[in-house]
Design a protein around this motif. Structure first.
Motif, PDB file in Angstrom:
ATOM      1  N   PHE A 272      -2.307   0.686  10.023  1.00  0.00           N
ATOM      2  CA  PHE A 272      -1.858   0.661   8.398  1.00  0.00           C
ATOM      3  C   PHE A 272      -2.964   0.949   7.804  1.00  0.00           C
ATOM      4  O   PHE A 272      -2.711   0.392   6.149  1.00  0.00           O
ATOM      5  CB  PHE A 272      -1.181  -0.720   8.223  1.00  0.00           C
ATOM      6  N   SER A 273      -4.171   0.931   8.385  1.00  0.00           N
ATOM      7  CA  SER A 273      -5.309   0.742   7.577  1.00  0.00           C
ATOM      8  C   SER A 273      -5.816   2.668   7.626  1.00  0.00           C
ATOM      9  O   SER A 273      -7.343   3.171   7.086  1.00  0.00           O
ATOM     10  CB  SER A 273      -6.397   0.026   7.970  1.00  0.00           C
TER      11      SER A 273
ATOM     12  N   ARG B 150      -5.888   1.473   2.371  1.00  0.00           N
ATOM     13  CA  ARG B 150      -5.588   0.023   2.297  1.00  0.00           C
ATOM     14  C   ARG B 150      -5.905  -1.039   1.301  1.00  0.00           C
ATOM     15  O   ARG B 150      -7.022  -1.600   1.391  1.00  0.00           O
ATOM     16  CB  ARG B 150      -5.140  -0.924   4.021  1.00  0.00           C
TER      17      ARG B 150
END
Length: 122
Positions: free
Chosen positions: A66-67, A80
């Motif tokens: 997700f980053s 992010r």
């Protein structure tokens, strides 16, 4: 004058551990984005990235993917988005669900800090 600073920390999750922790001193300002580049996750396991201060979460654990930088926008926009106060010592953690894996996993986590505006004399 550049309004952003960045700091990076390297962290290694050994092939026989479920947790790795590295500290990083963040300059004054506001952390507005983070990015992570990870190599070695050949088992394609979920490995959470978490940021803490004095053991308290300031960025909740979620899979490092997700980053990872995304396509589109400028460099900062590809990272992010976060809203975390700077000017302090933070701990970056990689947390795996299993205690062992085929090989070690290495990550570099980048913090983008928006510098505070300087007070001007008039």
């Amino acid at each position: 004058m550049n309004k952003f600073e960045h700091r990076a920390v390297n962290i290694t999750l050994s092939d026989s551990s479920a947790l790795a922790i590295e500290d990083i001193k963040i300059p004054d300002g506001k952390i507005i984005a983070i990015g992570a580049v990870v190599v070695g996750n050949t088992d394609n396991e979920i490995i959470n990235l978490c940021v803490k201060q004095n053991g308290n979460e300031v960025l909740s654990p979620s899979d490092y993917r997700f980053s990872e930088p995304k396509a589109g926008g400028n460099f900062v926009q590809s990272l992010r988005p976060v809203d975390i106060d700077g000017g302090r010592l933070l701990s970056v953690e990689l947390q795996a669900f299993a205690n062992s894996r085929s090989n070690e996993v290495k990550a570099q986590v980048l913090f983008v800090v928006l510098k505070p505006e300087s007070a001007s004399c008039s």
